[in-house]
Design a protein around this motif. Sequence first.
Motif, PDB file in Angstrom:
ATOM      1  N   PRO A 123       0.819  -1.213   0.000  1.00  0.00           N
ATOM      2  CA  PRO A 123       0.000   0.000   0.000  1.00  0.00           C
ATOM      3  C   PRO A 123       0.851   1.261   0.000  1.00  0.00           C
ATOM      4  O   PRO A 123       2.002   1.263   0.456  1.00  0.00           O
ATOM      5  N   ASP A 125       1.739   4.754   1.564  1.00  0.00           N
ATOM      6  CA  ASP A 125       1.639   5.296   2.928  1.00  0.00           C
ATOM      7  C   ASP A 125       1.125   6.727   2.868  1.00  0.00           C
ATOM      8  O   ASP A 125       1.809   7.678   3.251  1.00  0.00           O
ATOM      9  N   ILE A 126      -0.078   6.870   2.330  1.00  0.00           N
ATOM     10  CA  ILE A 126      -0.685   8.185   2.177  1.00  0.00           C
ATOM     11  C   ILE A 126      -2.179   8.084   2.444  1.00  0.00           C
ATOM     12  O   ILE A 126      -2.745   6.989   2.532  1.00  0.00           O
ATOM     13  N   GLU A 127      -2.804   9.247   2.591  1.00  0.00           N
ATOM     14  CA  GLU A 127      -4.257   9.323   2.676  1.00  0.00           C
ATOM     15  C   GLU A 127      -4.807   9.769   1.326  1.00  0.00           C
ATOM     16  O   GLU A 127      -4.206  10.600   0.640  1.00  0.00           O
ATOM     17  N   HIS A 129      -8.253  11.181  -0.892  1.00  0.00           N
ATOM     18  CA  HIS A 129      -9.493  11.931  -0.740  1.00  0.00           C
ATOM     19  C   HIS A 129     -10.675  11.125  -1.277  1.00  0.00           C
ATOM     20  O   HIS A 129     -10.605  10.531  -2.356  1.00  0.00           O
ATOM     21  N   LYS A 134     -10.909  11.936   4.018  1.00  0.00           N
ATOM     22  CA  LYS A 134      -9.673  11.221   3.716  1.00  0.00           C
ATOM     23  C   LYS A 134      -9.692   9.818   4.324  1.00  0.00           C
ATOM     24  O   LYS A 134     -10.201   9.597   5.416  1.00  0.00           O
ATOM     25  N   VAL A 135      -9.126   8.858   3.578  1.00  0.00           N
ATOM     26  CA  VAL A 135      -8.981   7.490   4.070  1.00  0.00           C
ATOM     27  C   VAL A 135      -7.564   7.017   3.758  1.00  0.00           C
ATOM     28  O   VAL A 135      -6.923   7.502   2.824  1.00  0.00           O
ATOM     29  N   ARG A 136      -7.071   6.087   4.561  1.00  0.00           N
ATOM     30  CA  ARG A 136      -5.762   5.514   4.289  1.00  0.00           C
ATOM     31  C   ARG A 136      -5.814   4.663   3.024  1.00  0.00           C
ATOM     32  O   ARG A 136      -6.812   3.994   2.741  1.00  0.00           O
ATOM     33  N   ALA A 137      -4.745   4.696   2.265  1.00  0.00           N
ATOM     34  CA  ALA A 137      -4.670   3.841   1.079  1.00  0.00           C
ATOM     35  C   ALA A 137      -4.750   2.377   1.505  1.00  0.00           C
ATOM     36  O   ALA A 137      -4.183   1.979   2.525  1.00  0.00           O
ATOM     37  N   LEU A 138      -5.461   1.583   0.725  1.00  0.00           N
ATOM     38  CA  LEU A 138      -5.657   0.174   1.022  1.00  0.00           C
ATOM     39  C   LEU A 138      -4.500  -0.677   0.507  1.00  0.00           C
ATOM     40  O   LEU A 138      -3.737  -0.248  -0.370  1.00  0.00           O
ATOM     41  N   THR A 231       4.227   9.710  -3.913  1.00  0.00           N
ATOM     42  CA  THR A 231       3.351   8.654  -3.376  1.00  0.00           C
ATOM     43  C   THR A 231       4.143   7.511  -2.747  1.00  0.00           C
ATOM     44  O   THR A 231       3.626   6.408  -2.582  1.00  0.00           O
TER      45      THR A 231
END
Length: 351
Positions: A123, A125-127, A129, A134-138, A231
């Motif tokens: 994944p 290590d970013i959020e 939109h 905002k959600v954490r990247a899966l 990213t």
Amino acid sequence: MTNSLLKPYEPLSLPNRIVMAPMTRFRADAQGVPQPFVADYYAQRAGAGLIVTEGIWPSVQGQGALRGPGLVSPEQVAGWRAVTGAVHAAEGRIFAQLMHAGRLTVPENNLGALPPIAPSPVPADIELHTAGGKVRALVPREMTSADIAQAIDEHVASARRAIEAGFDGVELHGANGYLLHQFLADNTNLRGDRYGGAGRIRFAVEVAEAVVGAIGAHRVGIRLSPGNPLTGLVEADPAPVYRALVDALEPLGLAYLHLTDNSRYPALRDLRPRWTGTLIGNTGFGHPTTAESGAALIEGGVADLVSFGRLFISNPDLPRRFATGAPLAGIEESTLYSHGPEGYVDYPAAA
């Protein structure tokens, strides 16, 4: 100093050597269709020798951001046809940038509610939109051989739709942390098959070969940003990978190579001798291209054309300003990524 930027470029029949770089602006509707004023935006900037659009998703699986445009549905093709018609009426030339987000998507952001896919289950290590915040990247699902073949087919289908929509060509986005770049980078491609290790260039080459076969090499460019950590990508030693990639792409006879420099790896000077075709140079994110630095790229023989990003946002007539010495306008940061015409089509041309 800017005279070299204003000279015609005969190999591509361009009136000048100034390229409008692709810039995400989020002005599509909820279905990924460019809103009507998008045609005005690009037409205002048709004085560029070449326009490259914002990143356009070539498949629902590849949709990264809300309000980003696609080239999948008939409605999207019609929306882009209005854009290309306006640009051509203003005597401009325009390529569509095809951008598959790979691991940089979440189900909330694509029309199929599909999970992210990538070369390996690593994944970002970013959020990211979403409409809900905002959600954490899966953790992305590792692409199978079938997924890879499908992604190649989707690029081909989208490239054909681009030509149907009136684009002069397409640019494959192999930079800035998106899917093609994820295959090239050390930490996002941990595969043990033929697409990993020494074969990490294979996916980008196969996408390019397939799109060339569909629409012709003269209609296909590719953008690369060796060593760009955007990213969270890691490329400890970009030179061997990108030398091999450029060597593999060179025989295809692409319309151009669009190359972003990096302070750790001088990609332009290292890769220019390996590329006999048209090279578009950009000095990179940390050092936005200016008229002076752009002219120096041409005069130094490391680029044939130069791409400008931020300067085109607030200066729709940028080539004319370079020619006349008119002052450059600044950007209103608060409207960069809003969804309406404000801060988009309301920057005036110089008096």
